[in-house]
Design a protein around this motif. Structure first.
Motif, mmCIF file in Angstrom:
data_model
loop_
_atom_site.group_PDB
_atom_site.id
_atom_site.type_symbol
_atom_site.label_atom_id
_atom_site.label_comp_id
_atom_site.label_asym_id
_atom_site.label_seq_id
_atom_site.Cartn_x
_atom_site.Cartn_y
_atom_site.Cartn_z
ATOM 1 N N PHE A 1 0.746 -1.051 0.073
ATOM 2 C CA PHE A 1 -0.063 0.112 0.146
ATOM 3 C C PHE A 1 0.734 1.103 0.133
ATOM 4 C CE2 PHE A 1 -4.597 0.192 0.413
ATOM 5 C CZ PHE A 1 -4.908 -1.077 0.072
ATOM 6 N N GLU A 2 1.968 0.975 0.471
ATOM 7 C CA GLU A 2 2.908 2.139 0.621
ATOM 8 C C GLU A 2 3.332 2.769 -0.642
ATOM 9 O OE1 GLU A 2 6.654 1.742 2.534
ATOM 10 O OE2 GLU A 2 6.943 3.791 2.595
ATOM 11 N N ARG A 3 3.579 1.474 -1.421
ATOM 12 C CA ARG A 3 3.978 2.051 -2.795
ATOM 13 C C ARG A 3 2.748 2.381 -3.477
ATOM 14 N NH1 ARG A 3 9.143 -0.211 -4.652
ATOM 15 N NH2 ARG A 3 10.225 0.105 -2.542
ATOM 16 N N LEU A 4 1.451 1.955 -3.438
ATOM 17 C CA LEU A 4 0.303 2.344 -4.273
ATOM 18 C C LEU A 4 0.082 3.706 -4.074
ATOM 19 C CD1 LEU A 4 -2.222 -0.777 -3.600
ATOM 20 C CD2 LEU A 4 -0.936 -0.172 -5.710
ATOM 21 N N PHE A 5 0.174 3.969 -2.765
ATOM 22 C CA PHE A 5 0.142 5.560 -2.236
ATOM 23 C C PHE A 5 1.035 6.416 -2.351
ATOM 24 C CE2 PHE A 5 -4.618 5.930 -1.509
ATOM 25 C CZ PHE A 5 -4.754 4.530 -1.544
ATOM 26 N N SER A 6 2.332 6.229 -2.944
ATOM 27 C CA SER A 6 3.263 6.816 -2.981
ATOM 28 C C SER A 6 3.153 8.290 -3.624
ATOM 29 C CB SER A 6 4.647 6.030 -3.507
ATOM 30 O OG SER A 6 4.921 6.654 -4.709
ATOM 31 N N LEU B 1 2.058 2.091 8.380
ATOM 32 C CA LEU B 1 2.054 2.936 7.412
ATOM 33 C C LEU B 1 2.161 4.336 7.658
ATOM 34 C CD1 LEU B 1 -1.122 1.978 5.369
ATOM 35 C CD2 LEU B 1 1.058 2.019 4.441
ATOM 36 N N ARG B 2 2.397 4.798 9.017
ATOM 37 C CA ARG B 2 2.225 6.166 9.324
ATOM 38 C C ARG B 2 3.797 6.549 8.904
ATOM 39 N NH1 ARG B 2 5.477 6.934 13.119
ATOM 40 N NH2 ARG B 2 4.980 9.205 13.499
ATOM 41 N N ASN B 3 3.852 7.962 8.769
ATOM 42 C CA ASN B 3 5.016 8.306 8.267
ATOM 43 C C ASN B 3 5.425 9.589 9.343
ATOM 44 O OD1 ASN B 3 7.229 9.958 7.035
ATOM 45 N ND2 ASN B 3 6.559 8.722 5.158
ATOM 46 N N ASN B 4 6.501 9.761 9.686
ATOM 47 C CA ASN B 4 6.821 11.034 10.646
ATOM 48 C C ASN B 4 6.767 12.203 9.931
ATOM 49 O OD1 ASN B 4 8.099 10.083 12.885
ATOM 50 N ND2 ASN B 4 10.010 9.639 12.235
ATOM 51 N N LEU B 5 6.987 12.154 8.656
ATOM 52 C CA LEU B 5 6.827 13.514 8.048
ATOM 53 C C LEU B 5 5.135 14.111 7.969
ATOM 54 C CD1 LEU B 5 8.794 12.795 4.856
ATOM 55 C CD2 LEU B 5 9.328 13.738 7.037
ATOM 56 N N ILE C 1 11.341 12.540 -1.364
ATOM 57 C CA ILE C 1 11.266 11.226 -1.924
ATOM 58 C C ILE C 1 10.013 10.261 -1.746
ATOM 59 C CG2 ILE C 1 12.327 9.116 -1.096
ATOM 60 C CD1 ILE C 1 14.547 10.567 -0.016
ATOM 61 N N ALA C 2 9.673 9.714 -2.995
ATOM 62 C CA ALA C 2 8.443 9.040 -3.104
ATOM 63 C C ALA C 2 8.098 7.946 -2.205
ATOM 64 C CB ALA C 2 8.311 8.787 -4.551
ATOM 65 N N GLU C 3 8.845 7.018 -1.925
ATOM 66 C CA GLU C 3 8.734 6.046 -0.919
ATOM 67 C C GLU C 3 10.012 5.666 -0.380
ATOM 68 O OE1 GLU C 3 7.530 5.077 -4.690
ATOM 69 O OE2 GLU C 3 10.031 4.894 -4.615
ATOM 70 N N ALA C 4 10.112 4.690 0.500
ATOM 71 C CA ALA C 4 11.188 4.463 1.150
ATOM 72 C C ALA C 4 12.320 4.031 0.187
ATOM 73 C CB ALA C 4 11.290 3.139 2.116
ATOM 74 N N TYR C 5 13.725 4.598 0.430
ATOM 75 C CA TYR C 5 14.506 4.309 -0.903
ATOM 76 C C TYR C 5 14.405 4.791 -2.156
ATOM 77 C CZ TYR C 5 15.961 1.590 3.143
ATOM 78 O OH TYR C 5 16.386 0.961 4.187
#
Lengths: 401, 259, 463
Positions: A200-205, A342-346, C283-287
């Motif tokens: 999902f991280e990729r799907l919603f990048s 899924l949560r991100n610090n940013l 940066i789009a996703e990790a790495y």
């Protein structure tokens, strides 16, 4: 004679309960008391000084305002009770649907009804003033995360109920590809959380080529930052923001209007994907308890599919629905792993519900005492919500026979 | 089902490909691995990396937990719904309370308890705490409640004890929910991460979920291995599910209580 | 009636919980610490004439080592461990266990220190070690290092790279040595050499002005190419800040955080300028920065040297065809490059005197030249012994970028991030603030807020 069988039955019941309760007692109940104990201390990995209720005071800032908030809740409770009183026997007395309830009430009941509204308004007023003040004087991070929790719950539970029911209903119908569907609907739930989240991280990048952004592109909307986006939905759709009036009572409520952050919505999407099948499974179980004869009888009577659904299925499904709602609310308030991955610090806390905040205080700051106090507060909130739901459901849930 | 597709597609790439061919859009060529270079070897590497033994561990853990859940929840749910006893409501409320406690809160006290019992790094630590399933008791109780008391009364008149009634009459009537609970319990134990991470010290009982973490190294995620590992992790559950789902859905779509 | 009983039961349970929990209050048996270590402000090698450890029985002692290595690195580590087990004259056996990522290990240790089980050796960053010390969980390693019988000789000690050797003394805890370094990495600038040449530049940027110019030159909105994927990591901001002079994240006396400094403001303004100009992107996703760099979409990237092998694979597999690339020191306005060196050290939790000594002996072995050479070749980390450089010629010829990186290490000024227990949490706030600033927040006030918050957290976590 009666006494003896009474004793025996009690003992037998306890024997039935013993295995599960012994485990629950050790691994479910004891931790609660341990946590209460820890919350009374300054506890940084190792035990420190006795603090009494100081941790709790730190959460709420000014205990006076906490009192006001509790007052608001009491008024709400009162309003509910009064309303209950005013509505007893109403349904029995009405000849047809839609008849004006007020007309059917006895004078005493009308008084109750009116007072229930007054109590409600009073409660709302108290709430309006107390919550922002608690926010200012107390731990604002805690209240922020509480707000995120509420959005999360509101976003997850209704949609999963509807979605789950729809899927469960579909499982019963015959259509092409039904076998495949039956296998596939539960798959999201059994995928390990870490793997599903990575996907999902990729799907919603925020990359323009990501699936989510491509969908937006199709709709003519520019790419978004999804999991990094801390702005609320309403802000993004209308451009309206709470602005700099943040430090006033009005400003606080305005920040609620901003809506859940886009980051949270992305996480909600993950949630829907995972849990809809789960809800569907339980609904399907509930549907199975409805005797087929009822369907047949209705058909014989010439009832349309729609009215069968609304008049027969839904009411008979209400125990399950109630059960799932209860569980859903409790579950979303407690939910941790599905958000953590899924949560991100940013996003700066825009997608961090209370469970995440508690975790951060526990491990990031090693403040076991404070984190325990926060957990107890969370537990109490969930308790209140449960009680609320039980009261609200009393008349609406129909059991078996 | 897109995410699952993504998982399989990624699992067949080389590391370099996972880094350079990045897309989550199935219509974009980067979504797919290079067709002339499908890396089925990823699955092998994944397996050899220990996934094999972690797999075995997970199977054992999940099975034991599921059995434990059934053994403890069925009588308890039955008692709550059909038997009368002193303190019923209070105990039920207490049970409800345990459901409301956030995970993080449970971890440290339970960890201390397990340590005190000497169960660290043992099968017991990984299974017993999960058997405390208030949720399963609730669900079952719900369905037990819907069994008309008349049915049980007639059995009682015939001289059957509560126990026999439970076993021979009530349990068969809730087959659907029982399968559901077993499935959910199994899956819950299968996917648990936080707790096993804290409670395992060595590789002995390390389950699959913890093992999958190994593919996240600090300077570069080997997504292709992780996805392969995840696919492997998924496989048995899917198989079990396909086999069991016929049971489950049949039990579900049959009517629960006949006249 | 029943309610009252429940209440009584509840009270009893709380008391029981207290009694049980009270047990967790005991600190493990104190170890013998040489007085020298705690009184000197600067780490000096105060000679101790006689070993205080010679009466300990080491035969059959087992050492449990928690690390975060998997796959090839884990195999390499296991080989080193096997080497120690086979060759050490004391009869010590070490067992290495993969215990999760750094964060997982940290959580496990915190839980363990709260009253469970701790290993005999654990990897961790300096600030994590600081956090463990809040529970008095670690042993001061200095006495072991200077011990006449079991410690390092003067020659051995001199062979350690100075900046690395000194990084584990923790000022918050009387300058005790809370960890020992088995390897290190550095934050460096990755650059695409071919592309730079095409753009007409002679080599990697030496100053930030050059960096800005190059990033903008590489940006082309129509093809989507740009200069730099912004790492909002706290370590990265630290690298930027120290490269502009200044003390990084601490105030002058090194006791509190201070983020609103000219260096940090400059660094953030530059990033914001680049971001607004489209020359730098989030940066789009990790790495995702590896992805863009490998695909020739971004000219630069910044990251750890431990990522060298991964960048290598990315470039080789690149859709755009592979290209010449390497690493350069961070651009700077100082006379020598100033580099952020980080990496986990290995700490020794307090267990028993025998286990602690055995743990140290393994550390000593791990940091001796041959194991260091083997470890470097497999892991891509820097060795901590300067002499190892000479035995790495083969590895360097295969991986020229590593050679470049190592040379940078030996020729730069080294600074390290704050070893405070609070830093683990403060890092998160730093990256959140960085992102806020990119999104338009006022730099100075955002940094003030960050400073205030960081110090609040820090106050909480002082020894």
């Amino acid at each position: 004679m009666a006494q003896r069988s009474h004793w025996k039955e009690n003992l037998e019941a306890y024997a039935y309960l013993l295995p599960s309760f012994s485990i629950v007692a050790v691994f479910g109940i004891y931790p609660l008391f341990y946590t209460i104990y820890v919350s009374l201390f300054r506890w940084r990995i190792r035990k420190g000084d006795f603090l009494g209720l100081a941790n709790y005071e730190a959460i709420f800032g000014d205990l006076a305002w906490l009192g006001v908030l509790l007052g608001a809740l009491t008024f709400f409770g009162l309003a509910l009770k009064l309303r209950e009183q005013s509505l007893t026997n109403i349904h029995q007395r009405s000849q047809f649907r839609g008849e004006n309830r007020l007309r059917l009430m006895t004078p005493a009941q009308r008084v109750f009804y009116g007072s229930s509204w007054m109590a409600f308004i009073l409660g709302a007023g108290l709430l309006f003033f107390s919550l922002p003040n608690l926010y200012f004087f107390g731990d604002d991070k805690m209240f922020d995360s509480l707000r995120v929790t509420v959005w999360y719950s509101l976003g997850a539970v209704p949609l999963q109920l509807v979605g789950g029911l729809a899927v469960a209903w579909l499982l019963n119908r015959k259509f092409k590809g039904r076998q495949f569907f039956r296998v596939v609907y539960l798959l999201p739930y059994i995928v390990p959380v870490v793997a599903g989240a990575a996907v999902f991280e990729r799907l919603f990048s925020l990359r323009p080529e990501s699936f989510a952004n491509q969908v937006l592109l199709g709709l003519g909307i520019p790419p978004q930052e999804w999991l990094l986006e801390r702005r609320g939905l309403v802000t993004m759709l209308t451009g309206w923001a709470a602005g700099e009036s943040g430090n006033t009572v009005l400003g606080y409520w305005q920040s609620w209007i901003e809506g859940p952050s886009l980051a949270l919505v992305s996480i909600l999407a993950f949630n829907w994907w995972v849990f809809t099948g789960y809800y569907a499974l339980i609904f399907a179980n509930g549907l199975s308890q409805i005797p087929k004869e009822l369907y047949e009888a209705a058909e014989v009577d010439g009832a349309s599919r729609r009215s069968v659904f609304f008049r027969i299925v839904l009411p008979l499904l209400s125990p399950t629905t109630y059960f799932l709602t209860l569980l859903g609310v409790i579950g979303t308030f407690k939910s941790f792993s599905h958000i953590w991955v899924l949560r991100n610090n940013l996003a700066g806390g825009a997608a961090d519900p209370l469970s995440i905040y508690i975790f951060a205080v526990f491990y990031g700051r090693s403040r076991f005492g404070y984190a325990s106090a926060l957990s107890i507060v969370l537990t109490i909130i969930v308790l209140l919500l449960t009680v609320l739901q039980q009261r609200a459901a009393k008349d609406r849930v129909h059991y078996g026979e | 089902m897109l995410p699952l597709l993504y998982m399989v597609a990624t699992s067949l790439k080389t590391y370099g490909e996972t880094v350079t061919r990045v897309s989550s859009n199935p219509f974009h060529p980067f979504f797919w691995p290079k067709w002339n270079n499908l890396q089925f070897v990823n699955y092998l590497v994944s397996w050899q990396e220990g996934i094999g033994s972690y797999f075995r561990n997970s199977v054992i853990i999940s099975t034991v937990t599921t059995l434990g859940i059934l053994v403890t929840s069925i009588p308890a749910a039955y008692a709550f719904s059909k038997l009368r006893f002193w303190g019923k409501n209070t105990l039920f409320t207490i049970l409800l309370l345990t459901l409301m406690i956030p995970e993080t809160v449970l971890t440290i006290p339970n960890y201390l308890t397990v340590a005190a019992l000497g169960w660290i790094d043992s099968l017991a630590a990984l299974t017993v705490p999960f058997m405390a399933g208030a949720f399963y008791i609730f669900l079952l109780r719900q369905f037990f409640s819907q069994i008309p008391n008349a049915l049980l009364e007639s059995a009682r008149i015939d001289g059957a004890t509560n126990f026999r009634t439970m076993i021979s009459i009530s349990i068969p009537l809730v087959k659907g929910p029982l399968f559901t609970i077993s499935f959910l319990g199994f899956t819950g134990a299968w996917n648990a991460l936080q707790w096993p991470l804290v409670v395992t010290l060595t590789e002995t009982w390390r389950p699959l979920t913890v093992g999958l973490l190994k593919f996240m190294s600090e300077a570069g995620p080997e997504s292709q291995l992780r996805m392969a590992g995840a696919a492997i992790a998924l496989l048995p559950i899917v198989l079990v599910y396909i086999v069991a789902q016929k049971q489950i859905t049949d039990a579900i779509t049959q009517s629960g209580v006949k006249g | 009636m029943s309610n009252r009983i429940i209440l009584v039961l509840a009270a009893l349970l709380i008391i029981a919980g207290g009694v049980f929990a009270g047990g967790g209050n005991q600190t493990p048996a104190p170890t013998t610490t040489a007085p020298a270590a705690s009184t000197t402000p600067a780490p000096t090698n105060t000679p101790v004439s006689q070993s205080q450890f010679s009466n300990l029985e080491l035969q059959g002692v087992e050492v449990l080592f928690w690390h975060q290595h998997s796959r090839a690195r884990e195999e390499a580590m296991n080989r080193i461990i096997a080497g120690f087990n086979d060759t050490n004259p004391y009869g010590i056996t070490v067992k290495g266990e993969y215990a999760g990522g750094y964060g997982d290990i940290y959580n496990k240790m915190i839980s363990g220190l709260a009253g469970g089980v701790v290993p005999n050796l654990v990897v961790g960053y300096q600030n994590q070690a600081g956090a463990y010390m809040l529970a008095d969980g670690l042993v001061d390693i200095e006495p072991y290092v200077v011990d006449p019988e079991f410690g390092l000789t003067a020659t051995e000690k001199a062979d350690f790279i100075e900046g690395i050797y000194n990084s584990d003394y923790n000022a918050q805890f009387d300058n005790q040595r809370l960890g020992f370094p088995p390897n290190r990495s550095m934050e460096v600038l990755y650059y695409n050499a071919d592309w730079l040449e095409e753009l007409g530049f002679a080599g990697p940027p030496k100053t930030w002005e050059e960096f800005e110019r190059m990033a903008i030159a590489a940006t082309d909105a129509s093809t989507g190419k740009y200069g730099y994927p912004i790492s909002t990591d706290a370590s990265n901001l630290f690298s930027l800040a120290i490269s502009l002079g200044g003390d990084g994240y601490l105030n002058g006396s090194g006791t509190d955080y201070e983020f609103n400094t000219p260096e940090i403001r400059n660094a953030l303004s530059m990033m914001k300028r680049l971001y607004d100009a489209g020359a730098a992107k989030k940066i789009a996703e990790a790495y995702g920065n590896q992805t863009d760099f490998g695909n020739r979409i971004s000219l630069f990237s910044m990251g750890s040297t431990s990522g060298l092998p991964y960048y290598g694979s990315a470039v080789e597999a690149s859709e755009a065809g592979s290209f010449a690339w390497s690493v350069a020191p961070m651009p700077t306005n100082q006379s020598r490059p100033v580099m952020n060196m980080y990496g986990a050290s290995v700490s020794i939790p307090k267990t028993s005197p025998e286990n602690q000594l055995a743990a140290w002996l393994f550390l000593k072995y791990l940091t001796s030249p041959e194991p260091q050479r083997a470890w470097t070749v497999e892991s891509g980390y820097f060795p901590v012994r300067a002499s190892v450089r000479n035995s790495l010629t083969d590895y360097v010829s295969e991986n020229p970028q590593f050679g470049d990186a190592f040379d940078i290490l030996l020729n730069s000024q080294i600074k390290t991030e704050p070893p405070f227990a609070s830093y683990e949490e403060v890092r998160r706030s730093v990256s959140s603030t960085f992102n806020e600033i990119l999104d338009g927040a006022d730099i100075s006030s955002a940094l003030d807020r960050l400073t205030k918050e960081a110090n609040e957290i820090n106050q909480d976590m002082l020894p």
